[in-house]
Design an enzyme around this catalytic site. Structure first.
Site, PDB file in Angstrom:
ATOM      1  N   HIS A 188       0.749  -1.027   0.189  1.00  0.00           N
ATOM      2  CA  HIS A 188       0.069  -0.195  -0.169  1.00  0.00           C
ATOM      3  C   HIS A 188       0.955   1.322   0.019  1.00  0.00           C
ATOM      4  CE1 HIS A 188      -3.491  -2.039   0.568  1.00  0.00           C
ATOM      5  NE2 HIS A 188      -3.403  -2.677   1.366  1.00  0.00           N
ATOM      6  N   GLU A 428      -6.352  -4.671 -36.021  1.00  0.00           N
ATOM      7  CA  GLU A 428      -4.995  -4.674 -36.408  1.00  0.00           C
ATOM      8  C   GLU A 428      -4.441  -5.437 -37.818  1.00  0.00           C
ATOM      9  OE1 GLU A 428      -2.599  -5.741 -32.599  1.00  0.00           O
ATOM     10  OE2 GLU A 428      -4.369  -7.057 -32.655  1.00  0.00           O
ATOM     11  N   ASP A 452       0.719  -2.963 -35.524  1.00  0.00           N
ATOM     12  CA  ASP A 452       0.529  -4.040 -36.392  1.00  0.00           C
ATOM     13  C   ASP A 452      -0.109  -3.523 -37.727  1.00  0.00           C
ATOM     14  OD1 ASP A 452       1.924  -5.854 -35.097  1.00  0.00           O
ATOM     15  OD2 ASP A 452       0.326  -6.619 -33.861  1.00  0.00           O
ATOM     16  N   CYS A 499      -5.234   2.792 -30.216  1.00  0.00           N
ATOM     17  CA  CYS A 499      -4.390   2.606 -28.999  1.00  0.00           C
ATOM     18  C   CYS A 499      -3.005   2.442 -29.383  1.00  0.00           C
ATOM     19  CB  CYS A 499      -4.822   1.337 -28.265  1.00  0.00           C
ATOM     20  SG  CYS A 499      -4.814  -0.416 -29.231  1.00  0.00           S
TER      21      CYS A 499
END
Length: 538
Positions: A188, A428, A452, A499
């Site tokens: 944590h 892709e 890609d 992305c």
């Protein structure tokens, strides 16, 4: 000049004197008592005070790190009310006729040792939590303070280890960085340090003579440089200045919408590869995570990660993002990402071979383990699932069948999950582009993997350095394909984003907006530059 190496849990540069953190001194002695019930009453009274302290810490942490980062203090409150924990304390007091402080400390040591010996990484990490709440209870009982920093100027805080409660109570204006001998990247304290945007190193074996000495924390390289020479100091001061310039830009744009002057907006997310990257996502004010590369979980292991291991990772990311979208890509190995324990045969052309969704559909037991973990984690945030390397509608339908099996199993086992998890595919390949009108009828969103897509469209191996001079991510064929995917997505009422690395190319940002893209997901450090370009557009 001495250089000590450890492990970084958050990047950044800090230059200043080292101050060794002074732990609160709450020495515990065993004292015989006649009235056991009075001691138990003292425990209960101290417990209520400790719970109140933790409530105040929670409120403070919410302001500094958000609800997800502050959640540990709610957990500590629940631990203090745990029947097994309290029964152990009461039992020691009654059977041994000892003082409350001794009973609490003994129970804390016993429970902490028990958790530390467990096989599960997450449960082992809870040993520190048990110790923390027990130490707090002892301090309340004995009237001791919480310890702290002994410095009037900002310093590099060094400690054996730091409990979450110690970290959050510190005056942040006095903290340049954290350096600890112990700790883990999943503790944590590490999570809070990352969330607070404070450079932090663990596993640094420093000597006590560093107290008050000038030093540099290099959070990127995982180094503590003690008594640096003038040349080193000058170099790092320049690096620090650049870091401050970046933070100034962050302060200027943080919280502002990603929209053009005319009001055209899109979602700006960030790409990550591990839980440690989440702090960068938050620090750079991304709206969510558009690509969590789950394959790194597999790449870092020497054997298949278990469902529980994966669940804890996905859950942590979802919780830390506190309701913001988290899109997790299922296993995408093969090509340039090989894993020995998968025992995959050598291929002459792995980029076009046995990889990504092809492996998952061929090894459903591996796929289902990941899907179970993902759906379980969906209860803790806004998780979406994305499937890579799709070339046909049939693959999507096979995925749906396996997902249905996973949901059925979880339901029968009484395991909670969200049934409305958003599911999409990566575009892709040219094949996926050309049938994107058909794929759009089957899924909730498209995310275009431009890395890609470019290599497959141009028939150029992006790993081949000899072809760098003709590898053109701006090729008109690639850009037209992106436009085709966006149009086909919108015709079916779903969203489409990018992305791949191309999403961070600010020379194309204006064209992407004009294409009608709904989302861009980029490396965290590119979020603000891309936002600036969009906000400067008409």
């Amino acid at each position: 000049m001495r250089v000590l190496e450890g492990k970084s849990v958050f990047s950044g540069i800090a230059i200043g004197k080292v101050s060794i953190y002074q732990k609160a001194d709450a020495s515990v002695k065993r004292i015989h008592v006649e009235d056991s019930e009075s001691e138990i009453a003292r425990v209960n009274e101290a417990k209520e005070k400790a719970v109140a302290q933790l409530g105040a810490l929670y409120d403070k942490a919410v302001q500094e790190v958000g609800e997800a980062g502050a959640a540990i203090f709610e957990v500590h409150q629940m631990m203090l009310d745990d029947d097994d924990y309290l029964d152990s304390i009461y039992n020691i007091i009654r059977t041994e006729n000892v003082n409350a402080e001794y009973a609490v400390a003994t129970t804390g040591d016993n429970f902490s040792s028990m958790f530390a010996q467990m096989d599960d990484d997450y449960m082992r990490a809870r040993a520190a939590d048990i110790k923390d709440i027990s130490d707090r209870l002892v301090r309340v009982l004995s009237g001791c303070g919480d310890g702290g920093l002994e410095s009037d100027e900002p310093v590099i805080v060094a400690a054996e280890d730091l409990a979450p409660s110690e970290t959050v109570q510190m005056d942040k204006s006095k903290v340049l960085a954290f350096v600890t001998r112990k700790g883990s990247s999943n503790s944590h304290t590490a999570i809070l340090a990352r969330t607070m945007n404070i450079p932090a190193l663990i596993n640094i074996e420093y000597d006590d003579d560093v107290n008050g000495v000038m030093a540099i924390v290099d959070g990127k390289a995982g180094k503590l440089i003690i008594e640096p020479d003038e040349e080193t100091l000058s170099t790092y001061r320049e690096m620090k200045e650049e870091e401050l310039r970046q933070r100034a830009m962050l302060k200027e744009l943080k919280g502002k919408p990603t929209e053009t002057k005319s009001g055209r907006s899109l979602h700006l997310y960030a790409n990550i590869g591990s839980t440690g990257d989440v702090a960068n996502v938050l620090a750079n004010d991304a709206e969510g995570i558009g690509l969590f590369r789950s394959e790194f979980i597999y790449l870092e292991k020497e054997d298949y990660p278990t469902e529980e291991e994966q669940f804890q990772i996905y859950k942590t990311v979802a919780q830390n993002m506190a309701g913001k979208k988290v899109i997790i890509r299922t296993l995408d190995i093969g090509a340039d990402k090989q894993i020995d324990y998968f025992q995959m045969a050598h291929e002459e052309n792995p980029a076009m071979g046995y990889r990504a969704i092809r492996i998952c559909l061929d090894r459903p037991e591996v796929f289902k383990t990941q899907l179970r973990a993902l759906f379980r984690a969906s209860m803790f945030g806004s998780i979406s699932i994305m499937y890579p390397m799709i070339i046909s509608v049939n693959e999507v339908r096979q995925i749906k069948e396996i997902v249905a099996e996973v949901k059925k199993e979880l339901t029968e086992q009484g395991v909670p999950f969200r049934d409305d998890v958003e599911q999409g595919v990566m575009i892709e390949t040219p094949a996926a582009v050309m049938i994107s009108d058909l794929l759009a009828k089957e899924v909730d969103f498209f995310s275009i993997g431009t890395n890609d897509l470019t290599q497959y469209t141009l028939a150029i191996d992006r790993q081949n350095a000899k072809l760098d001079n003709i590898y053109d991510s701006h090729h008109e064929a690639v850009l037209r394909m992106i436009k085709m995917v966006v149009d086909n997505a919108h015709k079916e009422g779903i969203w489409a984003g990018i992305c791949g690395e191309l999403g961070a190319d600010t020379t194309l940002t204006e064209r992407f907006v004009e294409m009608g893209l709904d989302e861009l997901s980029v490396s965290p450090t590119f979020v603000l530059p891309v936002r600036k370009v969009i906000r400067d557009m008409d």
